[in-house]
Design an enzyme around this catalytic site. Sequence first.
Site, PDB file in Angstrom:
ATOM      1  N   LYS A   7       0.862  -1.191   0.000  1.00 47.44           N
ATOM      2  CA  LYS A   7       0.000   0.000   0.000  1.00 47.44           C
ATOM      3  C   LYS A   7       0.884   1.221   0.000  1.00 47.44           C
ATOM      4  O   LYS A   7       1.821   1.326   0.793  1.00 47.44           O
ATOM      5  CB  LYS A   7      -0.881  -0.006   1.269  1.00 47.44           C
ATOM      6  CG  LYS A   7      -1.851   1.158   1.325  1.00 47.44           C
ATOM      7  CD  LYS A   7      -3.089   0.897   0.506  1.00 47.44           C
ATOM      8  CE  LYS A   7      -3.905   2.142   0.210  1.00 47.44           C
ATOM      9  NZ  LYS A   7      -3.470   2.861  -1.018  1.00 47.44           N
ATOM     10  N   GLN A  27       7.207   3.882   3.926  1.00 48.83           N
ATOM     11  CA  GLN A  27       5.803   3.470   3.952  1.00 48.83           C
ATOM     12  C   GLN A  27       5.595   2.205   4.789  1.00 48.83           C
ATOM     13  O   GLN A  27       4.555   2.047   5.428  1.00 48.83           O
ATOM     14  CB  GLN A  27       5.327   3.247   2.507  1.00 48.83           C
ATOM     15  CG  GLN A  27       3.832   3.293   2.315  1.00 48.83           C
ATOM     16  CD  GLN A  27       3.289   4.716   2.176  1.00 48.83           C
ATOM     17  OE1 GLN A  27       3.827   5.521   1.441  1.00 48.83           O
ATOM     18  NE2 GLN A  27       2.222   5.027   2.882  1.00 48.83           N
ATOM     19  N   LYS A  87       5.362   3.439   8.429  1.00 52.28           N
ATOM     20  CA  LYS A  87       4.186   4.310   8.571  1.00 52.28           C
ATOM     21  C   LYS A  87       2.915   3.466   8.595  1.00 52.28           C
ATOM     22  O   LYS A  87       2.059   3.631   9.458  1.00 52.28           O
ATOM     23  CB  LYS A  87       4.155   5.276   7.386  1.00 52.28           C
ATOM     24  CG  LYS A  87       3.020   6.270   7.416  1.00 52.28           C
ATOM     25  CD  LYS A  87       2.786   6.920   6.049  1.00 52.28           C
ATOM     26  CE  LYS A  87       4.020   7.617   5.506  1.00 52.28           C
ATOM     27  NZ  LYS A  87       3.694   8.459   4.322  1.00 52.28           N
ATOM     28  N   LYS A 128       5.437   1.720  -3.159  1.00 53.51           N
ATOM     29  CA  LYS A 128       5.351   3.068  -3.737  1.00 53.51           C
ATOM     30  C   LYS A 128       5.619   2.959  -5.220  1.00 53.51           C
ATOM     31  O   LYS A 128       6.289   2.029  -5.668  1.00 53.51           O
ATOM     32  CB  LYS A 128       6.409   3.983  -3.110  1.00 53.51           C
ATOM     33  CG  LYS A 128       6.111   5.468  -3.254  1.00 53.51           C
ATOM     34  CD  LYS A 128       5.191   5.945  -2.135  1.00 53.51           C
ATOM     35  CE  LYS A 128       4.757   7.375  -2.298  1.00 53.51           C
ATOM     36  NZ  LYS A 128       4.068   7.852  -1.077  1.00 53.51           N
ATOM     37  N   GLY A 177      -2.689   8.286  -4.268  1.00 55.78           N
ATOM     38  CA  GLY A 177      -2.061   9.533  -4.697  1.00 55.78           C
ATOM     39  C   GLY A 177      -0.799   9.863  -3.936  1.00 55.78           C
ATOM     40  O   GLY A 177      -0.493   9.279  -2.896  1.00 55.78           O
ATOM     41  N   ASP A 178      -0.039  10.781  -4.475  1.00 53.91           N
ATOM     42  CA  ASP A 178       1.114  11.416  -3.824  1.00 53.91           C
ATOM     43  C   ASP A 178       1.337  12.702  -4.631  1.00 53.91           C
ATOM     44  O   ASP A 178       0.406  13.177  -5.304  1.00 53.91           O
ATOM     45  CB  ASP A 178       2.344  10.489  -3.842  1.00 53.91           C
ATOM     46  CG  ASP A 178       3.459  10.965  -2.902  1.00 53.91           C
ATOM     47  OD1 ASP A 178       3.375  10.727  -1.699  1.00 53.91           O
ATOM     48  OD2 ASP A 178       4.418  11.620  -3.382  1.00 53.91           O
ATOM     49  N   THR A 216      -4.731  13.520   5.082  1.00 55.08           N
ATOM     50  CA  THR A 216      -3.329  13.674   5.472  1.00 55.08           C
ATOM     51  C   THR A 216      -3.132  14.974   6.255  1.00 55.08           C
ATOM     52  O   THR A 216      -2.499  14.984   7.324  1.00 55.08           O
ATOM     53  CB  THR A 216      -2.415  13.630   4.242  1.00 55.08           C
ATOM     54  OG1 THR A 216      -2.752  12.484   3.456  1.00 55.08           O
ATOM     55  CG2 THR A 216      -0.958  13.538   4.662  1.00 55.08           C
ATOM     56  N   ASN A 243      -2.309  19.107  -1.739  1.00 61.33           N
ATOM     57  CA  ASN A 243      -3.327  18.425  -0.952  1.00 61.33           C
ATOM     58  C   ASN A 243      -3.040  18.481   0.550  1.00 61.33           C
ATOM     59  O   ASN A 243      -3.915  18.830   1.342  1.00 61.33           O
ATOM     60  CB  ASN A 243      -3.433  16.967  -1.430  1.00 61.33           C
ATOM     61  CG  ASN A 243      -4.374  16.167  -0.562  1.00 61.33           C
ATOM     62  OD1 ASN A 243      -3.946  15.478   0.354  1.00 61.33           O
ATOM     63  ND2 ASN A 243      -5.664  16.273  -0.813  1.00 61.33           N
ATOM     64  N   SER A 293      -6.909   5.700   3.593  1.00 60.80           N
ATOM     65  CA  SER A 293      -6.931   4.803   2.435  1.00 60.80           C
ATOM     66  C   SER A 293      -7.309   3.386   2.869  1.00 60.80           C
ATOM     67  O   SER A 293      -8.084   2.697   2.192  1.00 60.80           O
ATOM     68  CB  SER A 293      -5.552   4.761   1.770  1.00 60.80           C
ATOM     69  OG  SER A 293      -5.363   5.862   0.909  1.00 60.80           O
TER      70      SER A 293
HETATM   71  P1  NDP Z   1       0.697  17.839  -4.215  1.00 63.85           P
HETATM   72  O1  NDP Z   1       1.172  17.483  -5.559  1.00 63.85           O
HETATM   73  O2  NDP Z   1      -0.759  18.046  -3.982  1.00 63.85           O
HETATM   74  O3  NDP Z   1       1.422  19.165  -3.703  1.00 63.85           O
HETATM   75  C1  NDP Z   1       2.808  19.220  -3.585  1.00 63.85           C
HETATM   76  C2  NDP Z   1       3.206  20.609  -3.109  1.00 63.85           C
HETATM   77  O4  NDP Z   1       4.593  20.606  -2.799  1.00 63.85           O
HETATM   78  C3  NDP Z   1       3.003  21.667  -4.185  1.00 63.85           C
HETATM   79  O5  NDP Z   1       2.739  22.902  -3.569  1.00 63.85           O
HETATM   80  C4  NDP Z   1       4.372  21.673  -4.879  1.00 63.85           C
HETATM   81  O6  NDP Z   1       4.675  22.878  -5.563  1.00 63.85           O
HETATM   82  C5  NDP Z   1       5.297  21.458  -3.713  1.00 63.85           C
HETATM   83  N1  NDP Z   1       6.529  20.794  -4.191  1.00 63.85           N
HETATM   84  C6  NDP Z   1       6.605  19.596  -4.802  1.00 63.85           C
HETATM   85  N2  NDP Z   1       7.870  19.319  -5.157  1.00 63.85           N
HETATM   86  C7  NDP Z   1       8.584  20.380  -4.771  1.00 63.85           C
HETATM   87  C8  NDP Z   1       9.957  20.710  -4.867  1.00 63.85           C
HETATM   88  N3  NDP Z   1      10.838  19.868  -5.439  1.00 63.85           N
HETATM   89  N4  NDP Z   1      10.362  21.886  -4.329  1.00 63.85           N
HETATM   90  C9  NDP Z   1       9.458  22.725  -3.744  1.00 63.85           C
HETATM   91  N5  NDP Z   1       8.145  22.469  -3.638  1.00 63.85           N
HETATM   92  C10 NDP Z   1       7.724  21.327  -4.150  1.00 63.85           C
HETATM   93  O7  NDP Z   1       1.257  16.715  -3.231  1.00 63.85           O
HETATM   94  P2  NDP Z   1       0.797  16.336  -1.759  1.00 63.85           P
HETATM   95  O8  NDP Z   1       0.319  17.532  -1.029  1.00 63.85           O
HETATM   96  O9  NDP Z   1      -0.083  15.159  -1.861  1.00 63.85           O
HETATM   97  O10 NDP Z   1       2.182  15.825  -1.131  1.00 63.85           O
HETATM   98  C11 NDP Z   1       3.058  16.667  -0.394  1.00 63.85           C
HETATM   99  C12 NDP Z   1       3.970  15.833   0.467  1.00 63.85           C
HETATM  100  O11 NDP Z   1       3.208  15.046   1.376  1.00 63.85           O
HETATM  101  C13 NDP Z   1       4.849  14.815  -0.292  1.00 63.85           C
HETATM  102  O12 NDP Z   1       6.081  14.679   0.397  1.00 63.85           O
HETATM  103  C14 NDP Z   1       4.067  13.516  -0.168  1.00 63.85           C
HETATM  104  O13 NDP Z   1       4.900  12.394  -0.302  1.00 63.85           O
HETATM  105  C15 NDP Z   1       3.541  13.666   1.246  1.00 63.85           C
HETATM  106  N6  NDP Z   1       2.373  12.862   1.601  1.00 63.85           N
HETATM  107  C16 NDP Z   1       1.224  12.925   0.855  1.00 63.85           C
HETATM  108  C17 NDP Z   1       0.119  12.175   1.224  1.00 63.85           C
HETATM  109  C18 NDP Z   1      -1.180  12.258   0.502  1.00 63.85           C
HETATM  110  O14 NDP Z   1      -2.130  11.611   0.941  1.00 63.85           O
HETATM  111  N7  NDP Z   1      -1.296  13.035  -0.560  1.00 63.85           N
HETATM  112  C19 NDP Z   1       0.179  11.259   2.382  1.00 63.85           C
HETATM  113  C20 NDP Z   1       1.409  11.336   3.136  1.00 63.85           C
HETATM  114  C21 NDP Z   1       2.454  12.096   2.728  1.00 63.85           C
HETATM  115  P3  NDP Z   1       4.648  22.914  -7.185  1.00 63.85           P
HETATM  116  O15 NDP Z   1       3.206  22.886  -7.539  1.00 63.85           O
HETATM  117  O16 NDP Z   1       5.344  24.175  -7.522  1.00 63.85           O
HETATM  118  O17 NDP Z   1       5.397  21.695  -7.642  1.00 63.85           O
HETATM  119  O1  2IT Z   2       3.001   8.912   1.508  1.00 64.70           O
HETATM  120  C1  2IT Z   2       1.859   8.464   1.697  1.00 64.70           C
HETATM  121  O2  2IT Z   2       1.539   7.910   2.749  1.00 64.70           O
HETATM  122  C2  2IT Z   2       0.853   8.650   0.637  1.00 64.70           C
HETATM  123  N1  2IT Z   2       1.162   9.261  -0.394  1.00 64.70           N
HETATM  124  C3  2IT Z   2      -0.531   8.051   0.777  1.00 64.70           C
HETATM  125  C4  2IT Z   2      -0.517   6.596   0.427  1.00 64.70           C
HETATM  126  C5  2IT Z   2      -1.869   5.925   0.379  1.00 64.70           C
HETATM  127  O3  2IT Z   2      -1.860   4.732   0.030  1.00 64.70           O
HETATM  128  O4  2IT Z   2      -2.893   6.536   0.683  1.00 64.70           O
END
Ligand code: NDP
Ligand code: 2IT
Length: 444
Positions: free
Chosen positions: A90, A111, A114, A126, A165-166, A209, A240, A376
């Site tokens: 997952k 992961q 976590k 992943k 998603g990520d 998240t 997100n 999830s």
């Molecule tokens: P999104 O794609 O929705 O948003 C990512 C954000 O981070 C955007 O604002 C983006 O800016 C910025 N970003 C991405 N890459 C870079 C970079 N190299 N330098 C600076 N800013 C950057 O992703 P999420 O919000 O889903 O994910 C954010 C973090 O949270 C990640 O580390 C992800 O692994 C983690 N995460 C996400 C989960 C989920 O359920 N979605 C669960 C657990 C962890 P820009 O648009 O300019 O690229």
């Molecule tokens: O980093 C993470 O935990 C995620 N991007 C969410 C993974 C999931 O299966 O919901």
Amino acid sequence: MSSYVQRVIQKVVERNPNEPEFHQAIKEVLESLEPALQRHPEFEQAGILERLTEPERQVIFRVPWVDDQGKVQVNRGMRIQFNSAIGPYKGGLRLHPTVYPGIIKFLGFEQIFKNSLTGLPIGGGKGGSDFDPKGKSDLEVMRFCQSFMTELYRHVSADMDVPAGDIGVGGREIGFLFGQYKRITALHEGVLTGKGLVYGGSLVRTEATGYGLVYLVDEMIRDKGKSFAGATVVISGSGNVAIYATEKVQQLGGKVVALSDSSGYVYDKDGINVDTVKRIKEVERGRIKDYVNTHPSAEYHEGTGIWNIKCDVALPCATQNELREADAEALVKNGCFAVGEGANMPCTPEAVDVFIKNKVMFAPGKAANAGGVATSALEMSQNSMRYNWTFDEVDAKLQDIMVSIYHNAADTAREYGHEDNLVVGANIAGFLKVANAMLAQGVV
Ligand code: NDP
Ligand code: 2IT
């Protein structure tokens, strides 16, 4: 460091050259497991660390698709199925130009622990691609997702591996991926999470998240007599995780004064208007600098520097290694008392050391951002039951899970002689469950 841990780290570095993010994640976890390994010599005999650091399966594949000009483009797709000791693989899919196996391995490895901490039956995996969704049309994204799934479908299923998603993968992408999986297999099953509510998604998954991060940090700071009420909060990112962390901080009475993207950050001393950010990011797919168009009293700054803003609580929610030693020192100097990692590995090891040395409360990502994957897993449960819980039911379960993760990590840290160190507590607690499941299942 024990010779066992040292040996395994060295082997991982030799076997996976030029993958610094994977090495960083391995070192961070393995070095903190020392007290548990001393108590359990049977883990070394059974080769638990050697097995944990080698993915069970890695698939890398070609993703050809046709752009709007009729030109064929080729990206590289991958899925790394890291560990299935406690449940089906997952973990999310990341679409970003920086994706290569070293990034997906670091994320897949994190992961495992976590997912174990959530208390739910999910293993670690992943995937992703170096495809850049930025600036692509909806049809280009659809053609890419269909091509990606045309290979991925052989390697996933509701009981074997369930992606989500990520970065760069949200509701739109999950919809296209799900549609193609169903078309190829004829199965309407819970093979992906983060689905739309009308075709099998769970309420609260979108918010999970960010909300979960704030639930956990709230529990952590209340344990030490602090609260979000009246606190000034800086959050990086504006995707997100950042958006729904902002919303929940505001519901708890805190003031979020800054958000960012990879181009720069906005500072709004009156508090960020989260509806504006949702419109810009979720509807228009625009840039955070557009915020000042409708909020002229806010300031936009190009580049990094968000961590120089004075705050009580910092929540890095963008990407790996975005908060470095000098940033941590600036936060400490400005009186920041708590940091929670919404992103995966956003703080460098040097930055984490600064927080721990200065007694800043620190919630590591594998505990703090586990609410997304936990919800999830609740989506998987609802799919299996062919039934849906209400928003309040899912939200209450998410809150319980985050509070339990905090106490499990805090209690484990104390039990192993590292009171208040949630890095050690989360790593050991997540590890023990997986290691014991592996021991019970023999040499596999
Ligand atoms: P999104 O794609 O929705 O948003 C990512 C954000 O981070 C955007 O604002 C983006 O800016 C910025 N970003 C991405 N890459 C870079 C970079 N190299 N330098 C600076 N800013 C950057 O992703 P999420 O919000 O889903 O994910 C954010 C973090 O949270 C990640 O580390 C992800 O692994 C983690 N995460 C996400 C989960 C989920 O359920 N979605 C669960 C657990 C962890 P820009 O648009 O300019 O690229
Ligand atoms: O980093 C993470 O935990 C995620 N991007 C969410 C993974 C999931 O299966 O919901």
